[in-house]
Design an enzyme around this catalytic site. Structure first.
Site, PDB file in Angstrom:
ATOM      1  N   LYS A  79     -36.235  12.198  72.401  1.00  0.00           N
ATOM      2  CA  LYS A  79     -36.346  11.514  73.695  1.00  0.00           C
ATOM      3  C   LYS A  79     -35.117  11.933  74.491  1.00  0.00           C
ATOM      4  CE  LYS A  79     -36.056   8.058  76.773  1.00  0.00           C
ATOM      5  NZ  LYS A  79     -34.968   7.945  77.763  1.00  0.00           N
ATOM      6  N   GLU A 102     -15.515  -2.568  74.604  1.00  0.00           N
ATOM      7  CA  GLU A 102     -15.406  -1.230  75.175  1.00  0.00           C
ATOM      8  C   GLU A 102     -15.473  -1.250  76.708  1.00  0.00           C
ATOM      9  OE1 GLU A 102     -17.254   2.963  73.820  1.00  0.00           O
ATOM     10  OE2 GLU A 102     -18.762   1.520  74.439  1.00  0.00           O
ATOM     11  N   GLU A 131     -25.555   4.428  67.024  1.00  0.00           N
ATOM     12  CA  GLU A 131     -24.112   4.525  67.198  1.00  0.00           C
ATOM     13  C   GLU A 131     -23.837   3.974  68.577  1.00  0.00           C
ATOM     14  OE1 GLU A 131     -21.976   8.342  67.694  1.00  0.00           O
ATOM     15  OE2 GLU A 131     -20.823   6.800  68.715  1.00  0.00           O
ATOM     16  N   GLY A 166     -28.921  -1.471  74.365  1.00  0.00           N
ATOM     17  CA  GLY A 166     -30.076  -0.584  74.145  1.00  0.00           C
ATOM     18  C   GLY A 166     -30.305  -0.331  72.667  1.00  0.00           C
ATOM     19  N   GLY A 167     -29.235  -0.046  71.945  1.00  0.00           N
ATOM     20  CA  GLY A 167     -29.366   0.257  70.516  1.00  0.00           C
ATOM     21  C   GLY A 167     -29.939  -0.913  69.740  1.00  0.00           C
ATOM     22  N   CYS A 208     -17.055   8.284  72.533  1.00  0.00           N
ATOM     23  CA  CYS A 208     -17.127   7.212  71.536  1.00  0.00           C
ATOM     24  C   CYS A 208     -15.807   7.055  70.795  1.00  0.00           C
ATOM     25  CB  CYS A 208     -18.261   7.489  70.562  1.00  0.00           C
ATOM     26  SG  CYS A 208     -18.424   9.219  70.157  1.00  0.00           S
ATOM     27  N   GLY A 240     -25.710   5.287  72.289  1.00  0.00           N
ATOM     28  CA  GLY A 240     -25.698   4.710  73.633  1.00  0.00           C
ATOM     29  C   GLY A 240     -25.138   3.308  73.594  1.00  0.00           C
ATOM     30  N   SER A 241     -25.672   2.450  74.463  1.00  0.00           N
ATOM     31  CA  SER A 241     -25.100   1.111  74.619  1.00  0.00           C
ATOM     32  C   SER A 241     -25.508   0.191  73.466  1.00  0.00           C
ATOM     33  CB  SER A 241     -25.597   0.502  75.934  1.00  0.00           C
ATOM     34  OG  SER A 241     -27.005   0.354  75.882  1.00  0.00           O
TER      35      SER A 241
END
Ligand code: NAP
Length: 525
Positions: free
Chosen positions: A184, A392, A265, A245-246, A302, A241-242
């Site tokens: 994706k 973060e 991650e 979202g994760g 990251c 990603g965020s």
């Protein structure tokens, strides 16, 4: 390469079914040609069926065929590295030279995984021979090897548009394991994604593999990602990603009738602990080194070291002044996407409203999506009582923490959530305190660094790019390094098998000369 903007489903190209988009040049805020197609659930279904059709033949390719396929991808990436870097730079604002480095790193990763495949150690071939006269009952012959999980959905990352994207480490390690991949693409760099996707599609064709080994999809909003994670033929997911979202995708996968592993991650502030002797003897150098690392790639990494902690004492003001000088000298630079730039500004405001004091500021933004650099300061007590300060801020901002004493430094180490990395700056006289911090950091991080800063990540056998939640959703695995392949494998035991029905790795004559654990001892026998 001529970009068509089509989806790549196996060997086919498919135009838009649910809309389209153009890439944005974040430096100019202007869109770039061509249009890129969006697909939806029906394209996911086509790609997933093709991947499932490809699985048996791809999982059973000889190690040599699979390794040569990975090398074809590496060669293809080398051949278009310059064009790829130029397009990725237009779409992300990152410098071309940095992106050429990413392309080279990606090609190297594919070659490294080709070696892993040829060595065959990932199979973890294990043999417990039959013991027909064992008492009180005989033991049958048991043999175990690891096989691929099945078709994997990979969400390309925004911030490393090559080495964590379509031709990134997740794709290399999943293909090395024997898993077909449905990628994706991140909408932040659709052209760079297509270039990489075409390299892999061509390599599939040239290697004579089933077309379903690789597909590249793109969509608008969450629908396509959700359809991928929920598709019954998808057997695993990776995501960078965020945290929001994760975790949304992780939870969705666990609610399936057949839950599947999701390796996300997500977030890490990579704290740096400066111990008293190091502060005394190297305060300025530590300030310089920290600032340099935290500003790399506009802080959108990251492994960005985001929080610097030191006990107030000799060397603290030298370190602070070095940081301030570096931040003030930094001009504002283009951030990856409007969404990331907007989120960055919001998180800078969050730090201020949580009580952080702004002590340095870089040059004013010139472009619409420029990120201005910031340095904040708090004392240790404030950090302990305000959890949001330890979250973060994705971008060029950092937090300096003035710690009262050793006990407060230990308390702060305990208060951090899971991290990808943590660093200790130490001298010989600091070893006792470092030993006290070590078990606390081991429980909270995937990597502990002494006297350096955690970025950049090596890709090697011992590399770990993982860590306890929320750094990742599964602290048992890494997403970078050769053991990243283990995410995509599962063990199968073959009991009482005749030799000709055994997989190659487990046959009596060990035709590929693999290292195997036979009756508890490692050998090539
Ligand atoms: P993101 O918003 O989490 O998106 C990553 C990918 O997942 C995109 O392809 C996105 O699709 C998809 N996605 C996200 N949420 C989804 C959901 N609920 N359902 C289905 N698909 C979903 O990450 P991002 O765009 O890279 O950046 C946003 C923020 O993530 C940054 O500001 C930063 O805080 C964080 N981030 C952290 C790291 C890190 O390494 N620590 C790296 C990158 C980003 P769409 O684009 O179509 O929504």
């Amino acid at each position: 390469m001529n970009l068509t903007g089509n989806l790549l489903i196996g060997a086919q190209e498919t135009g838009a079914t649910t809309g389209s988009m153009k890439a944005l040049n974040p430096a100019t805020n202007l869109s770039i040609e061509p249009s890129f197609a969006f697909g939806g659930a029906s394209e996911v279904d086509r790609a997933a069926h093709l991947a499932d059709d490809a699985f048996d033949s791809y999982n059973n390719t000889s190690l040599e065929v699979r390794a040569a396929f990975l090398e074809r991808i590496a060669d293809g990436l080398d051949a278009i590295a310059s064009e790829l870097a130029q397009r990725a730079s237009l779409e992300t604002g990152l410098p071309v030279a940095q992106l050429e480095g990413e392309a080279a790193k990606s090609a190297t990763q594919f070659r490294q995984f080709a070696t892993v495949v040829r060595q065959g150690r990932f199979r973890q071939a294990t043999i417990d021979p039959a013991q027909p006269s064992r008492q009180p009952r005989p033991r049958m012959d048991h043999r175990m090897q690891k096989i691929a999980l099945g078709p994997i959905a990979i969400f390309g990352a925004s911030n490393f548009p090559i080495s964590y994207s379509v031709a990134g480490g997740d794709t290399a390690s999943a293909l090395a394991a024997g898993c077909p991949v449905i990628l994706k693409a991140h909408n932040g760099h659709p052209g760079a994604s297509e270039i990489q996707g075409r390299v892999i599609q061509q390599a599939v064709k040239d290697a004579g593999l089933h077309e379903g080994v690789f597909s590249l999809l793109r969509g608008d909003g969450n629908e396509i990602g959700e359809a991928l994670v929920e598709h019954p033929l998808i057997k695993g997911v990776t995501f960078t990603g965020s945290e929001g979202g994760g975790m949304a995708l992780f939870r969705r996968a666990q609610l399936r009738p057949d839950p599947i592993p999701v390796f996300t991650e997500m977030t890490s502030v990579n704290p740096t602990f400066v111990l008293p002797s190091a502060l005394f003897s190297r305060g300025k150098d530590i300030g310089d080194g920290f600032a340099e690392r935290m500003l790399v790639t506009v802080g959108q990494a990251c492994l960005k070291p985001a929080i610097l902690l030191a006990i107030d004492g000799i060397g603290f003001s030298e370190m602070k002044q070095a940081l301030i000088a570096r931040i003030e000298a930094m001009h504002a630079r283009t951030m990856l996407t409007p969404g990331i730039a907007t989120m960055y500004r919001r998180n800078v405001d969050r730090q201020l409203s949580a009580g952080a004091q702004q002590i340095a500021m870089g040059g004013e933004p010139q472009g619409t999506w420029d990120g201005q650099s910031f340095l904040f300061e708090v004392d240790g007590a404030r950090l302990l009582e305000t959890p949001s300060l330890s979250e973060e801020v994705f971008g060029p901002a950092a937090l300096l923490v003035r710690v009262k004493d050793i006990d407060q430094m230990v308390a702060i180490a305990r208060h951090f959530r899971g991290q990808l990395s943590a660093t200790m700056q130490i001298e010989q006289a600091d070893h006792a305190l470092a030993a006290r911090l070590l078990p606390i950091l081991e429980r909270r991080t995937g990597r502990i660094v002494i006297n350096a800063f955690a970025h950049p990540q090596e890709v090697s056998d011992a590399s770990i790019h993982g860590g306890p939640f929320p750094a990742t959703s599964d602290s048992r695995f890494t997403s970078v390094g050769m053991s990243a392949i283990e995410r995509f494998l599962r063990p199968v035991c073959y009991q009482g098998f005749p030799d000709e029905l055994l997989p190659e790795a487990l046959r009596h004559d060990n035709p590929r000369g693999l290292w195997r654990l036979t009756d508890g001892a490692l050998s090539k026998a």
